[in-house]
Design an enzyme around this catalytic site. Structure first.
Site, PDB file in Angstrom:
ATOM      1  CG  LEU A  16      -2.961   3.694  18.422  1.00  0.00           C
ATOM      2  CD1 LEU A  16      -2.568   3.985  16.982  1.00  0.00           C
ATOM      3  CD2 LEU A  16      -2.347   2.382  18.905  1.00  0.00           C
ATOM      4  CG  HIS A  42       3.954   7.989   1.375  1.00  0.00           C
ATOM      5  ND1 HIS A  42       4.037   8.652   0.166  1.00  0.00           N
ATOM      6  CD2 HIS A  42       2.823   7.238   1.330  1.00  0.00           C
ATOM      7  CE1 HIS A  42       2.977   8.331  -0.573  1.00  0.00           C
ATOM      8  NE2 HIS A  42       2.231   7.481   0.110  1.00  0.00           N
ATOM      9  NE  ARG A  73       3.386   6.878  -5.670  1.00  0.00           N
ATOM     10  CZ  ARG A  73       2.559   6.605  -4.673  1.00  0.00           C
ATOM     11  NH1 ARG A  73       1.254   6.549  -4.882  1.00  0.00           N
ATOM     12  NH2 ARG A  73       3.008   6.397  -3.465  1.00  0.00           N
ATOM     13  CE1 TYR A 111       0.956   7.400   7.083  1.00  0.00           C
ATOM     14  CE2 TYR A 111       1.891   7.601   4.889  1.00  0.00           C
ATOM     15  CZ  TYR A 111       1.275   6.848   5.860  1.00  0.00           C
ATOM     16  OH  TYR A 111       0.984   5.529   5.616  1.00  0.00           O
TER      17      TYR A 111
HETATM   18  N1  NAD Z   1      -3.777   1.501   2.604  1.00  0.00           N
HETATM   19  C1  NAD Z   1      -2.541   1.466   2.100  1.00  0.00           C
HETATM   20  O1  NAD Z   1      -2.333   1.132   0.939  1.00  0.00           O
HETATM   21  C2  NAD Z   1      -1.369   1.788   2.991  1.00  0.00           C
HETATM   22  C3  NAD Z   1      -0.123   2.085   2.420  1.00  0.00           C
HETATM   23  C4  NAD Z   1       0.982   2.336   3.246  1.00  0.00           C
HETATM   24  C5  NAD Z   1       0.829   2.260   4.634  1.00  0.00           C
HETATM   25  N2  NAD Z   1      -0.399   1.998   5.159  1.00  0.00           N
HETATM   26  C6  NAD Z   1      -0.542   1.953   6.628  1.00  0.00           C
HETATM   27  O2  NAD Z   1      -1.327   0.841   6.989  1.00  0.00           O
HETATM   28  C7  NAD Z   1      -2.135   1.161   8.113  1.00  0.00           C
HETATM   29  C8  NAD Z   1      -3.600   0.885   7.808  1.00  0.00           C
HETATM   30  O3  NAD Z   1      -3.993   1.664   6.709  1.00  0.00           O
HETATM   31  P1  NAD Z   1      -5.504   1.729   6.209  1.00  0.00           P
HETATM   32  O4  NAD Z   1      -5.471   2.061   4.765  1.00  0.00           O
HETATM   33  O5  NAD Z   1      -6.263   0.527   6.651  1.00  0.00           O
HETATM   34  O6  NAD Z   1      -6.002   3.038   6.974  1.00  0.00           O
HETATM   35  P2  NAD Z   1      -7.397   3.292   7.680  1.00  0.00           P
HETATM   36  O7  NAD Z   1      -7.490   4.754   7.936  1.00  0.00           O
HETATM   37  O8  NAD Z   1      -8.509   2.649   6.921  1.00  0.00           O
HETATM   38  O9  NAD Z   1      -7.213   2.536   9.065  1.00  0.00           O
HETATM   39  C9  NAD Z   1      -6.474   3.078  10.131  1.00  0.00           C
HETATM   40  C10 NAD Z   1      -7.231   2.818  11.410  1.00  0.00           C
HETATM   41  O10 NAD Z   1      -6.470   3.379  12.485  1.00  0.00           O
HETATM   42  C11 NAD Z   1      -7.383   3.977  13.389  1.00  0.00           C
HETATM   43  N3  NAD Z   1      -6.688   5.044  14.097  1.00  0.00           N
HETATM   44  C12 NAD Z   1      -6.156   6.189  13.581  1.00  0.00           C
HETATM   45  N4  NAD Z   1      -5.618   6.935  14.534  1.00  0.00           N
HETATM   46  C13 NAD Z   1      -5.804   6.259  15.702  1.00  0.00           C
HETATM   47  C14 NAD Z   1      -5.460   6.524  17.031  1.00  0.00           C
HETATM   48  N5  NAD Z   1      -4.800   7.654  17.385  1.00  0.00           N
HETATM   49  N6  NAD Z   1      -5.824   5.626  17.980  1.00  0.00           N
HETATM   50  C15 NAD Z   1      -6.473   4.497  17.637  1.00  0.00           C
HETATM   51  N7  NAD Z   1      -6.824   4.177  16.397  1.00  0.00           N
HETATM   52  C16 NAD Z   1      -6.487   5.057  15.425  1.00  0.00           C
HETATM   53  C17 NAD Z   1      -8.527   4.498  12.545  1.00  0.00           C
HETATM   54  O11 NAD Z   1      -9.718   4.605  13.301  1.00  0.00           O
HETATM   55  C18 NAD Z   1      -8.619   3.470  11.437  1.00  0.00           C
HETATM   56  O12 NAD Z   1      -9.598   2.485  11.684  1.00  0.00           O
HETATM   57  C19 NAD Z   1      -1.849   2.627   8.449  1.00  0.00           C
HETATM   58  O13 NAD Z   1      -0.887   2.661   9.498  1.00  0.00           O
HETATM   59  C20 NAD Z   1      -1.264   3.172   7.178  1.00  0.00           C
HETATM   60  O14 NAD Z   1      -0.376   4.242   7.435  1.00  0.00           O
HETATM   61  C21 NAD Z   1      -1.485   1.781   4.384  1.00  0.00           C
END
Ligand code: NAD
Length: 272
Positions: free
Chosen positions: A51, A112, A173, A135
């Site tokens: 990114l 968060h 939660r 975060y």
């Molecule tokens: N899972 C949840 O319940 C939840 C809750 C709140 C927010 N989120 C947000 O939703 C999004 C997806 O979450 P998730 O659970 O699928 O997480 P995840 O870790 O499974 O997926 C995140 C993806 O982003 C990619 N990534 C990370 N850093 C990167 C970078 N610098 N460049 C390119 N790619 C990068 C990773 O390779 C990964 O595939 C995230 O932004 C997370 O903060 C998720």
């Protein structure tokens, strides 16, 4: 009209859940991640990018009408990691998206952002942010970035403060913050298609009787969640019994994200 959607973080958990729904509804889906994706469907195209790499991100957004931005650091980490992926990374993405004429951005924000509110508070999208972690702070930055690009550059943006995406709520939660993937997709579609969207912040929660949040902004935009956390209460309660008490985190909306590294005054945090 949204035809081509760029999905960042496409290799991740939520990305993998959204892919089938996105490719059924939209003509073309560009999948981007720093992790390899080797199973594109007929109307999916893979464009890898880290990114904070401007050239790779510019190639990823080319031809996209809209972006669903899931990519990034998804939990607490050292500042250098949070900064590269969620601060510099999202800035790079928004700059590239604007330069490429992208009309809409749906941003995966997080509970968060407001995790230091006590669980006894019922908050709406207008309450000030109270991040519980580096975060959470980075997600507040992302929401502000959406405001900048909507107000100043004409994008239409939706920040979804996701609670926890899963098939079932995993503990007490999460009875309050659970989000079924189909309800998340309903919110994503609002972000990609709602004709009157400017810049909005909504809570990514299903129909949860124990919710911490007044989600009227989502309801105003037409959101009607179809999954109820209470239907899974027994699973969540049983799971909670296997988890050690967290005297600080159990009182905060953000749970363990708030108690991790905590050295403040809990009374002030809870009552201010
Ligand atoms: N899972 C949840 O319940 C939840 C809750 C709140 C927010 N989120 C947000 O939703 C999004 C997806 O979450 P998730 O659970 O699928 O997480 P995840 O870790 O499974 O997926 C995140 C993806 O982003 C990619 N990534 C990370 N850093 C990167 C970078 N610098 N460049 C390119 N790619 C990068 C990773 O390779 C990964 O595939 C995230 O932004 C997370 O903060 C998720």
């Amino acid at each position: 009209m949204t035809q081509t959607v760029l999905l960042t973080g496409a290799a991740g958990d939520i990305g993998s859940r959204l892919r089938p729904m996105l490719r059924t509804r939209y003509g073309r889906v560009i999948l981007s991640d720093r992790t390899e994706i080797d199973d594109p469907a007929a109307n999916e195209e893979v464009r890898p990018a880290v990114l904070d790499d401007p050239d790779a991100v510019a190639r990823a957004v080319e031809g996209a009408d809209a972006v669903v931005h899931l990519g990034g650091q998804p939990v607490e980490a050292e500042w250098s990691t949070v900064n590269a992926s969620n601060i510099q990374g999202m800035m790079t993405l928004m700059q590239a998206a604007h330069a490429a004429g992208v009309a809409r951005v749906v941003f995966a924000s997080s509970n968060h952002v407001i995790g230091m509110y006590p669980r006894t508070a019922r908050i709406d999208h207008e309450r000030p942010v109270r991040p519980d972690s580096r975060y959470g702070l980075s997600k507040a930055f992302g929401e502000a970035l959406c405001a900048l690009y909507a107000d100043k550059h004409g994008m239409r943006c939706l920040s979804i403060r996701i609670g926890n995406v899963a098939d079932q709520p995993a503990d007490l939660r999460r009875l309050s913050i659970w989000l079924h993937p189909e309800d998340l997709f309903q919110l994503v579609v609002i972000g990609l298609e709602h004709p009157d969207l400017h810049n909005a912040i909504v809570f990514g929660a299903s129909d949860n009787a124990m919710t911490f949040w007044d989600n009227r902004e989502a309801f105003r935009l037409g959101y009607r969640p179809t999954h109820r956390a209470e239907d899974h209460r027994n699973v969540a309660v049983a799971a909670q019994e296997r988890i050690d008490p967290d005297p600080i985190g159990d009182r905060l909306q953000g749970g363990g994200f708030g108690s991790d590294e905590f050295d403040g005054d809990l009374d002030r945090t809870l009552w201010s």
